[in-house]
Design a protein around this motif. Sequence first.
Motif, PDB file in Angstrom:
ATOM      1  N   GLY A 188      10.323  -3.067   6.442  1.00 30.00           N
ATOM      2  CA  GLY A 188      10.712  -3.107   5.035  1.00 30.00           C
ATOM      3  C   GLY A 188       9.573  -3.046   4.046  1.00 30.00           C
ATOM      4  O   GLY A 188       9.748  -3.391   2.871  1.00 30.00           O
ATOM      5  N   THR A 189       8.376  -2.589   4.472  1.00 32.10           N
ATOM      6  CA  THR A 189       7.207  -2.567   3.595  1.00 32.10           C
ATOM      7  C   THR A 189       6.878  -1.146   3.169  1.00 32.10           C
ATOM      8  O   THR A 189       6.872  -0.227   3.999  1.00 32.10           O
ATOM      9  CB  THR A 189       5.996  -3.178   4.333  1.00 32.10           C
ATOM     10  OG1 THR A 189       6.310  -4.544   4.640  1.00 32.10           O
ATOM     11  CG2 THR A 189       4.746  -3.149   3.473  1.00 32.10           C
ATOM     12  N   PRO A 190       6.595  -0.917   1.879  1.00 31.70           N
ATOM     13  CA  PRO A 190       6.241   0.421   1.392  1.00 31.70           C
ATOM     14  C   PRO A 190       4.998   0.955   2.093  1.00 31.70           C
ATOM     15  O   PRO A 190       4.135   0.176   2.532  1.00 31.70           O
ATOM     16  CB  PRO A 190       5.968   0.202  -0.098  1.00 31.70           C
ATOM     17  CG  PRO A 190       6.639  -1.082  -0.450  1.00 31.70           C
ATOM     18  CD  PRO A 190       6.603  -1.918   0.801  1.00 31.70           C
ATOM     19  N   THR A 197      -6.080   5.633  -4.695  1.00 28.91           N
ATOM     20  CA  THR A 197      -5.772   4.621  -5.716  1.00 28.91           C
ATOM     21  C   THR A 197      -4.420   4.891  -6.342  1.00 28.91           C
ATOM     22  O   THR A 197      -3.581   3.978  -6.494  1.00 28.91           O
ATOM     23  CB  THR A 197      -6.850   4.627  -6.825  1.00 28.91           C
ATOM     24  OG1 THR A 197      -8.134   4.442  -6.244  1.00 28.91           O
ATOM     25  CG2 THR A 197      -6.587   3.519  -7.831  1.00 28.91           C
ATOM     26  N   GLU A 198      -4.173   6.138  -6.709  1.00 28.37           N
ATOM     27  CA  GLU A 198      -2.915   6.499  -7.369  1.00 28.37           C
ATOM     28  C   GLU A 198      -1.709   6.258  -6.466  1.00 28.37           C
ATOM     29  O   GLU A 198      -0.677   5.737  -6.908  1.00 28.37           O
ATOM     30  CB  GLU A 198      -2.967   7.975  -7.778  1.00 28.37           C
ATOM     31  CG  GLU A 198      -1.720   8.448  -8.520  1.00 28.37           C
ATOM     32  CD  GLU A 198      -1.788   9.911  -8.908  1.00 28.37           C
ATOM     33  OE1 GLU A 198      -0.775  10.433  -9.409  1.00 28.37           O
ATOM     34  OE2 GLU A 198      -2.851  10.546  -8.707  1.00 28.37           O
ATOM     35  N   SER A 199      -1.844   6.603  -5.188  1.00 22.42           N
ATOM     36  CA  SER A 199      -0.724   6.411  -4.256  1.00 22.42           C
ATOM     37  C   SER A 199      -0.433   4.931  -4.018  1.00 22.42           C
ATOM     38  O   SER A 199       0.732   4.524  -3.935  1.00 22.42           O
ATOM     39  CB  SER A 199      -1.029   7.114  -2.925  1.00 22.42           C
ATOM     40  OG  SER A 199      -1.101   8.503  -3.103  1.00 22.42           O
ATOM     41  N   PRO A 224      13.617   4.197  -1.450  1.00 18.35           N
ATOM     42  CA  PRO A 224      14.746   3.707  -0.655  1.00 18.35           C
ATOM     43  C   PRO A 224      14.289   3.122   0.669  1.00 18.35           C
ATOM     44  O   PRO A 224      13.310   3.588   1.266  1.00 18.35           O
ATOM     45  CB  PRO A 224      15.585   4.973  -0.430  1.00 18.35           C
ATOM     46  CG  PRO A 224      14.641   6.110  -0.620  1.00 18.35           C
ATOM     47  CD  PRO A 224      13.662   5.649  -1.660  1.00 18.35           C
ATOM     48  N   LYS A 225      14.977   2.075   1.105  1.00 15.31           N
ATOM     49  CA  LYS A 225      14.708   1.505   2.422  1.00 15.31           C
ATOM     50  C   LYS A 225      15.231   2.455   3.500  1.00 15.31           C
ATOM     51  O   LYS A 225      16.169   3.218   3.275  1.00 15.31           O
ATOM     52  CB  LYS A 225      15.385   0.136   2.570  1.00 15.31           C
ATOM     53  CG  LYS A 225      14.921  -0.897   1.558  1.00 15.31           C
ATOM     54  CD  LYS A 225      13.486  -1.310   1.788  1.00 15.31           C
ATOM     55  CE  LYS A 225      13.073  -2.443   0.855  1.00 15.31           C
ATOM     56  NZ  LYS A 225      11.653  -2.800   1.014  1.00 15.31           N
ATOM     57  N   ILE A 226      14.633   2.413   4.661  1.00 12.71           N
ATOM     58  CA  ILE A 226      15.056   3.316   5.719  1.00 12.71           C
ATOM     59  C   ILE A 226      16.499   3.020   6.131  1.00 12.71           C
ATOM     60  O   ILE A 226      16.966   1.890   6.072  1.00 12.71           O
ATOM     61  CB  ILE A 226      14.125   3.247   6.938  1.00 12.71           C
ATOM     62  CG1 ILE A 226      14.098   1.846   7.547  1.00 12.71           C
ATOM     63  CG2 ILE A 226      12.720   3.708   6.578  1.00 12.71           C
ATOM     64  CD1 ILE A 226      13.379   1.774   8.882  1.00 12.71           C
ATOM     65  N   GLY A 250       7.907   7.059   1.465  1.00 15.95           N
ATOM     66  CA  GLY A 250       6.573   6.571   1.119  1.00 15.95           C
ATOM     67  C   GLY A 250       5.848   7.497   0.168  1.00 15.95           C
ATOM     68  O   GLY A 250       6.443   8.398  -0.428  1.00 15.95           O
ATOM     69  N   TYR A 251       4.553   7.286   0.028  1.00 13.63           N
ATOM     70  CA  TYR A 251       3.706   8.040  -0.902  1.00 13.63           C
ATOM     71  C   TYR A 251       2.548   8.648  -0.134  1.00 13.63           C
ATOM     72  O   TYR A 251       2.037   8.053   0.820  1.00 13.63           O
ATOM     73  CB  TYR A 251       3.190   7.119  -2.016  1.00 13.63           C
ATOM     74  CG  TYR A 251       4.301   6.503  -2.832  1.00 13.63           C
ATOM     75  CD1 TYR A 251       4.745   7.097  -4.003  1.00 13.63           C
ATOM     76  CD2 TYR A 251       4.940   5.330  -2.399  1.00 13.63           C
ATOM     77  CE1 TYR A 251       5.785   6.545  -4.739  1.00 13.63           C
ATOM     78  CE2 TYR A 251       5.979   4.770  -3.132  1.00 13.63           C
ATOM     79  CZ  TYR A 251       6.397   5.387  -4.296  1.00 13.63           C
ATOM     80  OH  TYR A 251       7.438   4.837  -5.017  1.00 13.63           O
TER      81      TYR A 251
END
Length: 380
Positions: A307-309, A341-343, A353-355, A329-330
């Motif tokens: 549950g972590t980005p 840094t931006e990501s 959204p969560k998986i 994700g990013y």
Amino acid sequence: MNIGFAVRSDFLTRMGGDSVQLLNTKKYLEDDFGVQCTIITSVDDVRNESLDVLHIFNMQPQTVDDGLKYAEMARKLNIKVALSPIYWRLDESFIIGAFSRRGLIDVSRKVVTPTSILLRSILRHLPTKKGFFSRDAYQKANKLLSYANIILPNSPEEKQILQETFPSVLNLDSKWAVVPNSVDKEKFYQQKNFSRDLPKKLEVISSLSGKYILCAARIEPLKNQLRILKALKKYPDLPVVFVGSDKGDAKYNSAVKKYAEKRGNTFFIGEVSQEEMAFVYSNAAVHVLPSFQESSGLASIESLFCGTPIVTSSAYFCPVKFYKFDEYGYQCNPYKIASITESISSALSQSKPKISDDYRSFFSYRNAALHTYEAYKEIV
């Protein structure tokens, strides 16, 4: 069905993605399909087993010699060969590591890319038998692919890279089957509280819960930890936690730890068990893996399961589309500090959204074992 799993001899003492993939695939093949699996770490052992398939894991430069010997022995004994290449574009990551070992840390892409092109164009046409770019190493990898009755890349992107790098495999009779690299969903799920007494080295995780930037990976140039710290230089209030072995490149490790000491608010946890990792992932604000090469990026998938980005490198460096890292994700350019840094900033401030349950099921080792079993049936 009797399967031999052929792998490097240090797969347990130097755990990597191939080790995790092998052990979990073995477990679910045995549990769900009654397959008899034997781990083989010596070519001579192939003679001692009555095998239907020899499944070779990993064809990266460090392991291609052994892999080819396994395949040659299997052919002599008329045993079918399945190959999990666990492969990605390697040239740039190799050059980055070579520069680092000489004390040149975080070299720019303007230097890395031309160097890799030059070395490949020169050395691949010379009869030298040593070195990553040598004609000998390339030919051995090409031959290993040619000996495989079925090739099992971890993504369609990996398949494409193999076919681009070794174009002769397009003309082979070998079969192909994508087997997703996966996560044990029984171990990786959101776990904000630890189920037992908290180990001392994880106390910092509890105290920083929800605040820290996490990178779970061996500390080495490939995983790019130094640029993570540089990307967060102007944000000293954000704690950074590194989980993983530091027994690799000594010069790179020294550079990372010196910069961390200067920055402050940076913590090195060392190696952590899978049972403990779910707790570590679940309490992170973001997991960051701006790697220069990942055939999947297990830590990124594990983080999503908890549950972590996540922040990963862009599609040139890992299979973003197949594993839906762009959806969940990013992405960043691992060479560019500003991009990292931006990501990280986006992952901290914008929700993704969560998986889904379908994602958990598809990228589970039970499903990976099913795909592997079906691949074996194609050639036996």
